[in-house]
Motif scaffolding. Structure first.
Motif, mmCIF file in Angstrom:
data_model
loop_
_atom_site.group_PDB
_atom_site.id
_atom_site.type_symbol
_atom_site.label_atom_id
_atom_site.label_comp_id
_atom_site.label_asym_id
_atom_site.label_seq_id
_atom_site.Cartn_x
_atom_site.Cartn_y
_atom_site.Cartn_z
ATOM 1 N N ILE A 16 -3.870 -3.395 0.511
ATOM 2 C CA ILE A 16 -3.225 -2.467 1.448
ATOM 3 C C ILE A 16 -1.700 -2.535 1.352
ATOM 4 N N PRO A 92 3.456 -0.518 1.970
ATOM 5 C CA PRO A 92 2.043 -0.113 1.926
ATOM 6 C C PRO A 92 1.826 0.912 0.824
ATOM 7 N N TYR A 93 0.640 0.922 0.266
ATOM 8 C CA TYR A 93 0.287 1.958 -0.705
ATOM 9 C C TYR A 93 0.231 3.308 0.006
ATOM 10 N N THR A 96 -2.345 4.536 2.933
ATOM 11 C CA THR A 96 -3.016 3.395 3.570
ATOM 12 C C THR A 96 -2.970 3.477 5.084
#
Length: 154
Positions: A16, A92-93, A96
Motif C-alpha cells: 500500500i 501511497p500507490y 490506494t
C-alpha cells in the motif's frame, strides 16, 4: 452492497506504500560509507522483502557473510539513515486511499501487519493514511522475531 469478507490485512512496503526509493537510498548511503558497491533503485526490488535485516544482508558484500559484528554495525547505520530519510520519496500507490475507503464503506475492517520496525511503520501509516482507516497497525518488535523464526517454547 456488503463485502463477501469482513477483514483485510495489508502489508505495508510495496503493497500500500511505495517505499522502494527511500529504502534504496538508505542502502546505497550505507554502502557508500563503507566503500562498497551501490545498486540501482530497480535492483532493490530483488533485495527487499522479508524485512530490514534481510535487506541489509542482501546489499552487504558477500565477504561479510557471517560477520555478526559488521552486520550489526551496518544494520545500525542503515536504520539511522532510513529513520531520518524514510519519507523523502515514500508515498501511497495511486488509487490506494480510494480503495481503502471503498472497503471501509462496505463495512470491512482494515489492518496493517508489516515486518517494518513498528516505530517506523506507525508514523508512516498515520502520515499517509490517517488514524481512522486501520483498526490495527502492527510492525516488527524485538519481542517477536520475524518469520520464519519462532519463539522458543519449553
Amino acid at each position: 452492497m456488503a463485502a463477501a469478507f469482513s477483514h483485510v490485512i495489508f502489508d505495508l512496503d510495496g503493497t500500500i506504500l511505495n517505499t522502494l526509493e527511500d529504502l534504496a537510498a538508505a542502502g546505497n548511503h550505507t554502502c557508500e560509507a563503507h566503500g562498497w558497491p551501490t545498486f540501482a533503485v530497480d535492483e532493490y526490488r530483488y533485495k527487499v522483502g522479508n524485512g530490514m535485516l534481510k535487506l541489509v544482508e542482501r546489499f552487504m558484500p558477500a565477504e561479510y557473510a557471517g560477520d555478526g559484528r559488521m552486520f550489526e554495525q551496518t544494520l545500525a547505520e542503515f536504520r539511522a539513515y532510513y529513520g531520518e530519510h524514510k519519507e523523502d520519496y515514500t508515498a501511497p500507490y495511486a488509487g490506494t486511499i480510494e480503495m481503502l475507503d471503498r472497503l471501509r464503506a462496505a463495512g470491512v475492517q482494515l489492518a496493517v501487519l508489516t515486518n517494518k520496525d513498528h516505530v517506523s511503520a506507525a508514523p508512516l501509516i498515520e502520515k499517509y493514511f490517517g488514524s481512522e482507516r486501520f483498526a490495527l497497525v502492527q510492525g516488527r518488535v524485538d519481542a517477536f522475531p520475524p518469520k520464519p523464526e519462532a519463539p522458543v517454547t519449553l
